[in-house]
Design a protein around this motif. Structure first.
Motif, PDB file in Angstrom:
ATOM      1  N   MET A 169       7.685 -12.289   3.672  1.00 51.66           N
ATOM      2  CA  MET A 169       8.585 -13.240   3.008  1.00 51.66           C
ATOM      3  C   MET A 169       8.267 -13.328   1.520  1.00 51.66           C
ATOM      4  O   MET A 169       9.175 -13.309   0.677  1.00 51.66           O
ATOM      5  CB  MET A 169       8.448 -14.622   3.658  1.00 51.66           C
ATOM      6  N   ILE A 170       6.978 -13.412   1.187  1.00 54.74           N
ATOM      7  CA  ILE A 170       6.577 -13.488  -0.216  1.00 54.74           C
ATOM      8  C   ILE A 170       6.956 -12.198  -0.944  1.00 54.74           C
ATOM      9  O   ILE A 170       7.410 -12.223  -2.096  1.00 54.74           O
ATOM     10  CB  ILE A 170       5.074 -13.762  -0.333  1.00 54.74           C
ATOM     11  N   LEU A 171       6.792 -11.058  -0.267  1.00 51.26           N
ATOM     12  CA  LEU A 171       7.160  -9.775  -0.878  1.00 51.26           C
ATOM     13  C   LEU A 171       8.639  -9.750  -1.240  1.00 51.26           C
ATOM     14  O   LEU A 171       9.022  -9.286  -2.320  1.00 51.26           O
ATOM     15  CB  LEU A 171       6.826  -8.627   0.078  1.00 51.26           C
ATOM     16  N   ASN A 172       9.486 -10.238  -0.358  1.00 49.86           N
ATOM     17  CA  ASN A 172      10.922 -10.254  -0.604  1.00 49.86           C
ATOM     18  C   ASN A 172      11.318 -11.263  -1.680  1.00 49.86           C
ATOM     19  O   ASN A 172      12.349 -11.105  -2.340  1.00 49.86           O
ATOM     20  CB  ASN A 172      11.682 -10.579   0.684  1.00 49.86           C
ATOM     21  N   ARG A 173      10.493 -12.285  -1.877  1.00 50.27           N
ATOM     22  CA  ARG A 173      10.836 -13.355  -2.805  1.00 50.27           C
ATOM     23  C   ARG A 173      10.415 -13.068  -4.231  1.00 50.27           C
ATOM     24  O   ARG A 173      11.080 -13.478  -5.177  1.00 50.27           O
ATOM     25  CB  ARG A 173      10.158 -14.654  -2.337  1.00 50.27           C
ATOM     26  N   GLU A 174       9.311 -12.343  -4.402  1.00 48.74           N
ATOM     27  CA  GLU A 174       8.721 -12.179  -5.724  1.00 48.74           C
ATOM     28  C   GLU A 174       9.421 -11.089  -6.538  1.00 48.74           C
ATOM     29  O   GLU A 174      10.173 -10.276  -6.004  1.00 48.74           O
ATOM     30  CB  GLU A 174       7.225 -11.852  -5.600  1.00 48.74           C
ATOM     31  N   ASN A 175       9.118 -11.077  -7.830  1.00 49.24           N
ATOM     32  CA  ASN A 175       9.702 -10.072  -8.722  1.00 49.24           C
ATOM     33  C   ASN A 175       9.008  -8.729  -8.542  1.00 49.24           C
ATOM     34  O   ASN A 175       8.038  -8.600  -7.792  1.00 49.24           O
ATOM     35  CB  ASN A 175       9.637 -10.533 -10.184  1.00 49.24           C
ATOM     36  N   VAL A 176       9.485  -7.725  -9.254  1.00 49.76           N
ATOM     37  CA  VAL A 176       8.988  -6.368  -9.078  1.00 49.76           C
ATOM     38  C   VAL A 176       7.512  -6.264  -9.451  1.00 49.76           C
ATOM     39  O   VAL A 176       6.714  -5.644  -8.740  1.00 49.76           O
ATOM     40  CB  VAL A 176       9.829  -5.375  -9.911  1.00 49.76           C
ATOM     41  N   ALA A 177       7.122  -6.876 -10.574  1.00 44.75           N
ATOM     42  CA  ALA A 177       5.735  -6.772 -11.033  1.00 44.75           C
ATOM     43  C   ALA A 177       4.769  -7.318  -9.989  1.00 44.75           C
ATOM     44  O   ALA A 177       3.753  -6.685  -9.673  1.00 44.75           O
ATOM     45  CB  ALA A 177       5.566  -7.509 -12.363  1.00 44.75           C
ATOM     46  N   ASN A 178       5.055  -8.492  -9.441  1.00 51.82           N
ATOM     47  CA  ASN A 178       4.181  -9.075  -8.431  1.00 51.82           C
ATOM     48  C   ASN A 178       4.214  -8.278  -7.131  1.00 51.82           C
ATOM     49  O   ASN A 178       3.193  -8.140  -6.457  1.00 51.82           O
ATOM     50  CB  ASN A 178       4.576 -10.521  -8.163  1.00 51.82           C
ATOM     51  N   SER A 179       5.390  -7.756  -6.773  1.00 53.29           N
ATOM     52  CA  SER A 179       5.503  -6.970  -5.544  1.00 53.29           C
ATOM     53  C   SER A 179       4.673  -5.694  -5.639  1.00 53.29           C
ATOM     54  O   SER A 179       4.054  -5.275  -4.654  1.00 53.29           O
ATOM     55  CB  SER A 179       6.967  -6.633  -5.269  1.00 53.29           C
ATOM     56  N   VAL A 180       4.655  -5.081  -6.801  1.00 45.22           N
ATOM     57  CA  VAL A 180       3.847  -3.870  -6.995  1.00 45.22           C
ATOM     58  C   VAL A 180       2.370  -4.176  -6.820  1.00 45.22           C
ATOM     59  O   VAL A 180       1.618  -3.406  -6.202  1.00 45.22           O
ATOM     60  CB  VAL A 180       4.131  -3.260  -8.380  1.00 45.22           C
ATOM     61  N   VAL A 181       1.915  -5.316  -7.352  1.00 39.68           N
ATOM     62  CA  VAL A 181       0.506  -5.705  -7.211  1.00 39.68           C
ATOM     63  C   VAL A 181       0.163  -5.965  -5.744  1.00 39.68           C
ATOM     64  O   VAL A 181      -0.945  -5.661  -5.293  1.00 39.68           O
ATOM     65  CB  VAL A 181       0.211  -6.951  -8.074  1.00 39.68           C
ATOM     66  N   MET A 182       1.097  -6.520  -4.983  1.00 38.44           N
ATOM     67  CA  MET A 182       0.854  -6.746  -3.551  1.00 38.44           C
ATOM     68  C   MET A 182       0.620  -5.431  -2.824  1.00 38.44           C
ATOM     69  O   MET A 182      -0.231  -5.348  -1.923  1.00 38.44           O
ATOM     70  CB  MET A 182       2.052  -7.450  -2.912  1.00 38.44           C
ATOM     71  N   ILE A 183       1.380  -4.414  -3.198  1.00 38.97           N
ATOM     72  CA  ILE A 183       1.304  -3.134  -2.487  1.00 38.97           C
ATOM     73  C   ILE A 183       0.164  -2.271  -3.023  1.00 38.97           C
ATOM     74  O   ILE A 183      -0.609  -1.706  -2.258  1.00 38.97           O
ATOM     75  CB  ILE A 183       2.646  -2.386  -2.607  1.00 38.97           C
ATOM     76  N   GLN A 184       0.074  -2.171  -4.334  1.00 40.22           N
ATOM     77  CA  GLN A 184      -0.993  -1.374  -4.959  1.00 40.22           C
ATOM     78  C   GLN A 184      -1.736  -2.267  -5.938  1.00 40.22           C
ATOM     79  O   GLN A 184      -1.353  -2.395  -7.092  1.00 40.22           O
ATOM     80  CB  GLN A 184      -0.408  -0.152  -5.664  1.00 40.22           C
ATOM     81  N   PRO A 185      -2.817  -2.903  -5.495  1.00 36.92           N
ATOM     82  CA  PRO A 185      -3.531  -3.875  -6.326  1.00 36.92           C
ATOM     83  C   PRO A 185      -4.051  -3.263  -7.621  1.00 36.92           C
ATOM     84  O   PRO A 185      -4.250  -2.045  -7.725  1.00 36.92           O
ATOM     85  CB  PRO A 185      -4.686  -4.324  -5.417  1.00 36.92           C
ATOM     86  N   SER A 186      -4.278  -4.120  -8.593  1.00 37.36           N
ATOM     87  CA  SER A 186      -4.874  -3.692  -9.858  1.00 37.36           C
ATOM     88  C   SER A 186      -6.388  -3.862  -9.781  1.00 37.36           C
ATOM     89  O   SER A 186      -6.894  -4.771  -9.124  1.00 37.36           O
ATOM     90  CB  SER A 186      -4.309  -4.498 -11.021  1.00 37.36           C
ATOM     91  N   LEU A 187      -7.104  -2.974 -10.446  1.00 35.49           N
ATOM     92  CA  LEU A 187      -8.563  -2.995 -10.445  1.00 35.49           C
ATOM     93  C   LEU A 187      -9.046  -2.851 -11.879  1.00 35.49           C
ATOM     94  O   LEU A 187      -8.684  -1.890 -12.566  1.00 35.49           O
ATOM     95  CB  LEU A 187      -9.116  -1.865  -9.572  1.00 35.49           C
ATOM     96  N   ILE A 188      -9.865  -3.815 -12.338  1.00 36.42           N
ATOM     97  CA  ILE A 188     -10.411  -3.814 -13.687  1.00 36.42           C
ATOM     98  C   ILE A 188     -11.930  -3.690 -13.598  1.00 36.42           C
ATOM     99  O   ILE A 188     -12.564  -4.332 -12.764  1.00 36.42           O
ATOM    100  CB  ILE A 188     -10.040  -5.099 -14.451  1.00 36.42           C
TER     101      ILE A 188
END
Length: 228
Positions: free
Chosen positions: A73-92
């Protein structure tokens, strides 16, 4: 009627769709996997699908049906930038040798003298390498002559707090150390390029105890099937 229908397998569907896309838009010589290449516009797409296959949106094991429904549900609700982070997380990565810099989402990013900050949208992880954790436990950050080390410890925490303040629903914050039990929150998101049955990791690095294939193996199979 419904009892005879095959259950939908999202992983198989993703694999077939990716193979068809690569077969249609890739450049290659038939039956020659080494000749396969994708245009720059599609070059990172297989990597994105690789992480999608391993995400909580497709892999429902260890999640309740309610949790799976919530994540989707959150994936469908959020914008593209946030959805990308859900699928492929960022690592610093944070270290003494350089300022904060992006790191590959791979187990090779782990080092004893490095701190990693993982943002997977639902969870924010601050991961301390083994040497960093030992120095922190020894209290070096409290000594005036080690102010640089104290700043190194603060930097990922400050960045994690900034992420949490700007996001709703509020992500879970996990502070963990290399070889600790909470480290699983980071390890589960990394490409298993070094596992218990592969080559030994670099000094200070780590391995994953998993039978999942690495992205390199996944890409090799994809190229072989796409050129057939």
């Amino acid at each position: 009627m419904f009892d005879t229908q095959a259950e939908f397998d999202p992983i198989r569907w993703l694999d077939r769709s990716l193979i068809q896309l690569c077969s249609r838009f890739g450049d290659y010589q038939k039956d020659n996997p080494s000749s396969f290449s994708l245009s720059p516009r599609f070059s990172i797409f297989p990597q994105f699908i690789f992480h999608l296959r391993r995400s909580q949106f497709v892999q429902v094991f260890n999640n309740s049906p309610d949790e799976t429904a919530y994540f989707r549900m959150i994936l469908n609700r959020e914008n593209v930038a946030n959805s990308v982070v859900m699928i492929q997380p960022s690592l610093i990565s944070y270290s003494f040798h350089s300022g904060p810099e992006p790191a590959l989402l791979d187990v090779a990013a782990i080092a004893a003298d490095r701190i990693l900050l993982l943002d997977s949208y639902f969870t924010v992880v601050v991961f301390h390498g083994a040497t960093i954790a030992q120095w922190r436990n020894a209290g070096y950050q409290n000594q005036p002559e080690h102010e640089v080390f104290a700043q190194l410890l603060r930097a990922p925490r400050d960045d994690a707090d900034a992420i949490i303040k700007e996001r709703f629903p509020v992500p879970r914050l996990v502070i963990c150390d290399q070889h600790g039990s909470q480290a699983r929150f980071l390890l589960a998101k990394l490409n298993p390029s070094a596992t218990y049955n592969s080559a030994s990791p670099l000094p200070g690095g780590d391995i994953l105890f998993t039978d999942d294939v690495s992205f390199e193996v996944f890409l090799d199979h994809l190229q072989r099937l796409a050129v057939q």
